[in-house]
Design a protein around this motif. Structure first.
Motif, short mmCIF file in Angstrom:
data_model
loop_
_atom_site.label_atom_id
_atom_site.label_comp_id
_atom_site.label_asym_id
_atom_site.label_seq_id
_atom_site.Cartn_x
_atom_site.Cartn_y
_atom_site.Cartn_z
N ARG A 154 -0.27 -4.71 3.35
CA ARG A 154 -1.00 -3.97 2.31
C ARG A 154 -1.91 -2.91 2.93
NH1 ARG A 154 -2.64 -8.95 0.43
NH2 ARG A 154 -4.78 -8.25 0.81
N ALA A 155 -2.59 -3.28 4.02
CA ALA A 155 -3.50 -2.33 4.66
C ALA A 155 -2.74 -1.15 5.25
CB ALA A 155 -4.32 -3.04 5.74
N MET A 156 -1.56 -1.40 5.80
CA MET A 156 -0.75 -0.30 6.32
C MET A 156 -0.32 0.64 5.20
SD MET A 156 1.84 -1.93 9.08
CE MET A 156 1.30 -2.35 10.73
N SER A 185 -1.98 -13.46 6.43
CA SER A 185 -2.06 -12.50 7.55
C SER A 185 -1.01 -11.40 7.43
CB SER A 185 -1.93 -13.23 8.88
OG SER A 185 -0.70 -13.91 8.99
N VAL A 186 0.22 -11.76 7.08
CA VAL A 186 1.26 -10.74 6.99
C VAL A 186 1.04 -9.85 5.77
CG1 VAL A 186 3.74 -10.30 6.89
CG2 VAL A 186 2.88 -12.26 8.18
N THR A 223 1.51 4.48 5.02
CA THR A 223 2.75 4.13 5.72
C THR A 223 3.80 3.65 4.73
OG1 THR A 223 1.41 3.44 7.60
CG2 THR A 223 3.71 2.75 7.59
N ASP A 224 5.05 3.98 4.99
CA ASP A 224 6.18 3.51 4.19
C ASP A 224 6.49 2.07 4.61
OD1 ASP A 224 8.59 2.97 2.96
OD2 ASP A 224 9.59 4.80 3.63
N VAL A 225 6.06 1.10 3.81
CA VAL A 225 6.16 -0.32 4.16
C VAL A 225 7.03 -1.07 3.17
CG1 VAL A 225 4.87 -2.48 4.46
CG2 VAL A 225 3.87 -0.32 5.24
N THR A 226 7.94 -1.86 3.69
CA THR A 226 8.73 -2.79 2.88
C THR A 226 8.58 -4.18 3.50
OG1 THR A 226 10.34 -1.07 2.33
CG2 THR A 226 11.04 -3.35 2.02
N VAL A 227 8.60 -5.21 2.67
CA VAL A 227 8.47 -6.59 3.13
C VAL A 227 9.73 -7.36 2.76
CG1 VAL A 227 7.18 -8.74 2.91
CG2 VAL A 227 5.96 -6.56 2.95
N ALA A 228 10.25 -8.14 3.68
CA ALA A 228 11.45 -8.92 3.43
C ALA A 228 11.23 -10.36 3.87
CB ALA A 228 12.64 -8.34 4.20
N GLY A 229 11.94 -11.28 3.21
CA GLY A 229 11.83 -12.68 3.59
C GLY A 229 12.34 -13.60 2.51
N GLY A 230 12.17 -14.89 2.75
CA GLY A 230 12.69 -15.91 1.85
C GLY A 230 11.73 -16.26 0.74
N ARG A 231 12.28 -16.62 -0.39
CA ARG A 231 11.47 -17.06 -1.52
C ARG A 231 11.85 -18.49 -1.88
NH1 ARG A 231 15.53 -13.99 -3.96
NH2 ARG A 231 16.67 -15.12 -5.59
N THR A 251 1.65 -4.23 -4.70
CA THR A 251 2.75 -3.39 -5.20
C THR A 251 3.78 -3.06 -4.12
OG1 THR A 251 1.46 -1.39 -4.71
CG2 THR A 251 1.22 -2.34 -6.92
N LEU A 252 3.73 -3.77 -2.99
CA LEU A 252 4.68 -3.50 -1.92
C LEU A 252 6.12 -3.80 -2.36
CD1 LEU A 252 2.78 -5.15 1.07
CD2 LEU A 252 3.15 -2.70 0.73
N PRO A 253 7.09 -3.00 -1.95
CA PRO A 253 8.50 -3.33 -2.23
C PRO A 253 8.87 -4.62 -1.50
CG PRO A 253 8.26 -1.05 -1.49
CD PRO A 253 6.95 -1.71 -1.25
N LEU A 254 9.49 -5.55 -2.23
CA LEU A 254 9.87 -6.84 -1.66
C LEU A 254 11.39 -7.00 -1.69
CD1 LEU A 254 7.27 -9.31 -3.27
CD2 LEU A 254 7.16 -8.20 -1.03
N LEU A 255 11.95 -7.41 -0.56
CA LEU A 255 13.36 -7.80 -0.49
C LEU A 255 13.38 -9.30 -0.22
CD1 LEU A 255 14.68 -4.96 1.85
CD2 LEU A 255 14.81 -5.03 -0.65
#
Length: 361
Positions: free
Chosen positions: A26-28, A20-21, A33-41, A54-58
């Protein structure tokens, strides 16, 4: 508009949030839209990260607790100062990051089912103090995105001060292939293997009541529960366990199953059910799946969460004519069009724009 999505876990262990996230982000981005995704790996994230495109991931390592707090991530959020910080899920370090979002950043919180009374009532000795420190202060300044009217009502019941700061928008889904399979048969459970989904109860009820329809159980979960599911399926006559499915194998299972069944006790808004409808499966759902429109449109069949009517429900499935099956499958595909990601992402961005036009709290 600079948007930062934060989810405690970015891999498959996040369950429905994994899809869902990532689908929303990706759709945004596809809309410019300038989209970055952050979270735990977690370990093995290299095999899961493809869903983010291809979203930037932190990312930061989760460690054993999987709670998700990272001081380095908190510093990075402060450095980025996004226009919108969208927090997905609560009762974890995500709420800390939302609580201490940079000044001038608007916070949007998607509880994603985690304010459901069934969830809130679990471990109150832990959730009470955590809420006082993080969830309630975060929600005091945030706007809340509810997946359904039920979730909006649950959020208001939990914190009445949210009145005027809640908007409702469902999860989305990618369009399924328009190609029709040569043959559909049997029923499919696909999703996380967890007690709230009642997979063991489903297996027991299916074994007791099914006369000739086969059930496929696909999913993943905690080691102990998954082992119980696998063991129980071994001795069942009309049930097979195939483990986790993804990609083409998942699409194949959804496009060849006649029915999709989810006997859940608690959901935000189940991604697997939306995917099943998109592929033309006839859904069998509990009220706790929070898709009342599928019942109203006569797309889904409803079952009681305590399985009290399961004998009748299963008889209905097994007695259904081919003509009705074909009609219901087409109706499901039609219903799925209102959940496609581009429209959901556009509506979410419209809500962001409205929120950004308001003075920061």
């Amino acid at each position: 508009m600079r948007v930062l999505h934060y989810s405690t876990r970015l891999g498959r262990s996040a369950g429905g949030l994994y899809y869902s996230v990532s689908g929303l982000a990706r759709a945004m981005a596809a809309l410019g839209t300038d989209v970055t995704v952050a979270g735990g790996r977690e370990n093995g994230f290299a095999d899961d990260k493809h869903v983010w495109g291809t979203l930037p991931l932190l990312t930061h390592p989760l460690g054993r607790s999987r709670y998700g707090f990272s001081s380095a991530m908190q510093a990075e959020i402060a450095r980025l100062r996004p226009d919108v910080l969208h927090i997905h899920g609560i009762w974890s370090a995500s709420s800390i990051h939302g609580r201490f979002a940079p000044r001038g950043t608007q916070v949007v919180v998607s509880p994603r089912g985690m304010l459901d009374p069934w969830i809130v009532s679990r471990k109150p000795w832990l959730k009470g103090p955590h809420a006082a420190l993080f969830e309630r202060p975060m929600l005091a300044r945030a706007h809340l995105h509810a997946l359904s009217e039920h979730e909006a009502t649950a959020a208001l019941s939990y914190m009445p001060a949210l009145a005027g700061r809640i908007f409702t928008l469902p999860n989305g889904v990618d369009p399924a292939s328009a190609a029709q399979p040569e043959k559909r048969s049997g029923a499919l459970y696909l999703g996380r293997l967890h007690e709230k989904k009642q997979v063991l109860q489903l297996i027991e009820a299916w074994e007791r009541h099914a006369k000739h329809t086969a059930l496929t159980v696909a999913g993943w979960g905690g080691q102990a529960y998954e082992a119980q599911v696998a063991d129980r399926c071994k001795s069942a006559k009309r049930i097979r366990f195939v483990g986790a499915l993804a990609g083409e194998s998942k699409a194949q299972a959804l496009s060849t199953a006649r029915f999709f069944i989810l006997p859940s006790l608690s959901e935000g808004l189940p991604m697997a059910a939306l995917e099943a409808v998109s592929h033309g499966c006839i859904p069998v759902l509990t009220e706790a799946c929070h898709l009342p429109e599928l019942f109203a449109q006569d797309v889904a069949l409803q079952m009681a969460p305590d399985f009290s009517d399961f004998h009748d429900v299963l008889n209905r499935l097994e007695a259904m004519s081919e003509e009705e099956k074909t009609m219901r499958s087409a109706r499901a595909r039609q219903a799925a069009r209102s959940y496609l990601w581009p429209g959901i992402a556009r509506a979410m961005l419209d809500n962001y724009a409205r929120i950004l036009s308001e003075p920061p709290r």
